[in-house]
Design a protein around this motif. Structure first.
Motif, mmCIF file in Angstrom:
data_model
loop_
_atom_site.group_PDB
_atom_site.id
_atom_site.type_symbol
_atom_site.label_atom_id
_atom_site.label_comp_id
_atom_site.label_asym_id
_atom_site.label_seq_id
_atom_site.Cartn_x
_atom_site.Cartn_y
_atom_site.Cartn_z
ATOM 1 N N LEU A 1 0.940 -1.216 0.019
ATOM 2 C CA LEU A 1 -0.035 -0.004 -0.162
ATOM 3 C C LEU A 1 0.831 1.090 0.093
ATOM 4 N N ILE A 2 1.996 1.295 0.638
ATOM 5 C CA ILE A 2 2.849 2.289 0.471
ATOM 6 C C ILE A 2 3.440 2.635 -0.830
ATOM 7 N N GLN A 3 3.648 1.528 -1.445
ATOM 8 C CA GLN A 3 4.024 1.728 -2.897
ATOM 9 C C GLN A 3 2.820 2.320 -3.867
ATOM 10 N N CYS A 4 1.810 1.549 -3.343
ATOM 11 C CA CYS A 4 0.561 2.045 -4.227
ATOM 12 C C CYS A 4 0.435 3.610 -4.116
ATOM 13 N N ALA A 5 0.529 4.011 -2.702
ATOM 14 C CA ALA A 5 0.451 5.523 -2.411
ATOM 15 C C ALA A 5 1.376 6.315 -3.146
ATOM 16 N N ALA A 6 2.704 5.878 -3.167
ATOM 17 C CA ALA A 6 3.798 6.665 -3.911
ATOM 18 C C ALA A 6 3.308 6.643 -5.354
ATOM 19 N N ASP A 7 2.591 5.665 -5.987
ATOM 20 C CA ASP A 7 2.369 5.862 -7.361
ATOM 21 C C ASP A 7 0.955 6.529 -7.654
ATOM 22 N N GLY A 8 0.447 7.036 -6.506
ATOM 23 C CA GLY A 8 -1.008 7.920 -6.623
ATOM 24 C C GLY A 8 -1.984 6.969 -6.497
ATOM 25 N N GLN A 9 -2.154 5.737 -5.796
ATOM 26 C CA GLN A 9 -3.234 5.227 -5.822
ATOM 27 C C GLN A 9 -3.381 5.259 -4.013
ATOM 28 N N ARG A 10 -4.502 5.885 -3.393
ATOM 29 C CA ARG A 10 -4.480 5.847 -2.016
ATOM 30 C C ARG A 10 -6.055 6.108 -1.397
ATOM 31 N N PRO A 11 -6.567 4.717 -1.583
ATOM 32 C CA PRO A 11 -7.982 4.805 -0.915
ATOM 33 C C PRO A 11 -7.936 5.065 0.651
ATOM 34 N N ILE A 12 -8.766 5.920 0.926
ATOM 35 C CA ILE A 12 -8.627 6.003 2.315
ATOM 36 C C ILE A 12 -8.962 4.822 3.212
ATOM 37 N N VAL A 13 -9.845 3.932 3.050
ATOM 38 C CA VAL A 13 -10.092 2.508 3.830
ATOM 39 C C VAL A 13 -9.971 1.411 3.060
ATOM 40 N N ILE A 14 -9.116 0.430 3.536
ATOM 41 C CA ILE A 14 -8.783 -0.643 2.972
ATOM 42 C C ILE A 14 -8.961 -1.960 3.897
ATOM 43 N N ASN A 15 -9.831 -2.945 3.583
ATOM 44 C CA ASN A 15 -9.981 -4.055 4.267
ATOM 45 C C ASN A 15 -8.702 -5.018 4.009
ATOM 46 N N VAL A 16 -8.302 -5.437 5.036
ATOM 47 C CA VAL A 16 -7.019 -6.489 4.894
ATOM 48 C C VAL A 16 -7.527 -7.868 5.424
ATOM 49 N N THR A 17 -7.889 -8.603 4.550
ATOM 50 C CA THR A 17 -8.397 -10.155 5.053
ATOM 51 C C THR A 17 -8.023 -11.037 4.137
ATOM 52 N N ASP A 18 -8.156 -12.221 4.291
ATOM 53 C CA ASP A 18 -7.884 -13.150 3.442
ATOM 54 C C ASP A 18 -9.265 -13.584 2.596
ATOM 55 N N ASP A 19 -9.208 -14.468 1.848
ATOM 56 C CA ASP A 19 -10.090 -14.712 0.449
ATOM 57 C C ASP A 19 -11.408 -15.527 1.288
ATOM 58 N N LEU A 20 -11.129 -16.183 2.416
ATOM 59 C CA LEU A 20 -12.340 -17.320 2.802
ATOM 60 C C LEU A 20 -12.661 -17.114 4.026
ATOM 61 N N PRO A 21 -13.619 -16.235 4.510
ATOM 62 C CA PRO A 21 -14.320 -16.300 5.867
ATOM 63 C C PRO A 21 -14.949 -17.793 6.077
ATOM 64 N N THR A 22 -14.812 -18.311 7.212
ATOM 65 C CA THR A 22 -14.850 -19.723 7.551
ATOM 66 C C THR A 22 -15.548 -20.048 8.914
ATOM 67 N N ALA A 23 -16.171 -21.002 9.181
ATOM 68 C CA ALA A 23 -16.676 -21.311 10.440
ATOM 69 C C ALA A 23 -15.387 -21.899 11.435
ATOM 70 N N TYR A 24 -15.686 -21.792 12.704
ATOM 71 C CA TYR A 24 -14.518 -22.002 13.382
ATOM 72 C C TYR A 24 -14.053 -23.421 13.507
ATOM 73 N N THR A 25 -15.332 -24.178 13.485
ATOM 74 C CA THR A 25 -14.977 -25.653 13.794
ATOM 75 C C THR A 25 -14.171 -26.128 12.330
ATOM 76 N N ASP A 26 -14.174 -25.519 11.305
ATOM 77 C CA ASP A 26 -13.384 -25.895 10.150
ATOM 78 C C ASP A 26 -11.963 -25.502 10.070
#
Length: 306
Positions: A202-227
């Motif tokens: 994100l620091i690199q993106c900001a240096a290149d002019g891309q700076r969204p104010i809010v970013i979710n930083v999470t993986d691809d797979l919301p999952t049940a705790y038992t899994d």
């Protein structure tokens, strides 16, 4: 692991100096990555004698870093939670000093808890926060204070954080896990390596002019705790206890534990990964737990390492 993360991460811009306020689990990983990439990085702890402490900062006792230490800081990451009154300790104690620095990028680690309960629906950065827990309301208040600060800000909203030494493997290995099941309940999570990797990206993106104010930083797979527990048990070759219905287990939970089960949402990372191009090291809990398994020194065998 850090060696793999270094290979895929961009260094900070030439001449940069990174200050991480709050050298806990996430903050220390960010500092370690920045240094491994050849950048200058300093880290604060409440006690200068704490591991990995470069400077001391404790808002409760008004222990502030010397002005000279802050000179030349170009990038700032705040990992410090809100005070009990809901105010941000960094802005309260250091706001004027920070505004006088040549800051190119400021990151604030917040929580996806600000979205509140969405009954399992997906949420993105354009969804309006609806915090229900008191701690999440304090986080949102701090987000708003940072946005009003005039600093070159990005807010990183994080779900449950895990990594080597802080995963479900220990409890599964020692037989202390509980297989609590609540129908249709899922949790989002992020490996600590991907927090550090995303920040450098994100620091690199900001240096290149891309700076969204809010970013979710999470993986691809919301999952049940038992899994997640089931996969950990498979890695370890351990058996798990019988499943406990949530309605029964809830009667024994403390208020903090119970509060995590009262909210159900799937957090999208499409802005981070598709639009800004960050490639997750650990896109799901299987990859992340394999990494924890190796880093924590468990013996690998073909039978228990799927």
């Amino acid at each position: 692991m850090l060696t793999e993360l270094v290979k895929r991460s961009p260094p900070l811009p030439t001449g940069s100096k990174l200050l991480v306020l709050g050298g806990g689990f996430s903050g220390q990983h960010v500092v370690a990555l920045a240094r491994a990439l050849g950048s200058t990085a300093i880290c604060s702890r409440r006690d200068i004698n704490s591991p990995d402490a470069d400077i001391a900062f404790d808002s409760a006792t008004k222990l502030l870093p010397a002005t000279k230490v802050l000179e030349g800081v170009t990038h700032l990451l705040s990992c410090i939670p809100p005070a009990a009154d809901g105010k941000d300790p960094v802005l309260t104690c250091l706001g004027d000093q920070l505004r006088a620095l040549p800051l190119q990028w400021v990151g604030y680690l917040s929580t996806t808890g600000v979205y509140g309960d969405r009954q399992g629906r997906w949420v993105t950065e354009i969804d309006h926060p609806q915090p229900q827990q008191a701690r999440s309301k304090r986080r949102l208040a701090c987000e708003e204070a940072w946005q009003a600060s005039g600093l070159p800000l990005q807010i990183l909203r994080l779900p449950g954080i895990y990594g080597p030494g802080r995963s479900v493997l220990k409890n599964v290995n020692t037989g202390q896990s509980r297989m609590i099941h609540k129908p249709n309940q899922v949790f989002s999570r992020i490996h600590v390596d991907d927090i550090a990797g995303a920040i450098l990206h994100l620091i690199q993106c900001a240096a290149d002019g891309q700076r969204p104010i809010v970013i979710n930083v999470t993986d691809d797979l919301p999952t049940a705790y038992t899994d997640v527990l089931g996969f950990a048990a498979q890695l370890l070759g351990k058996s798990l206890p019988e499943i406990e219905p949530f309605a029964v287990a809830a009667a024994q939970m403390n208020p903090m534990a119970l509060s995590f089960w009262q909210e159900n949402r799937r957090v999208s990372n499409q802005l981070l990964c598709r639009e800004l191009g960050y490639s997750l090291m650990h896109p799901n809990y299987q990859s992340g737990l394999r990494d924890c398994y190796l880093a924590e020194g468990f013996k690998v065998s073909q039978t228990n390492f799927p």
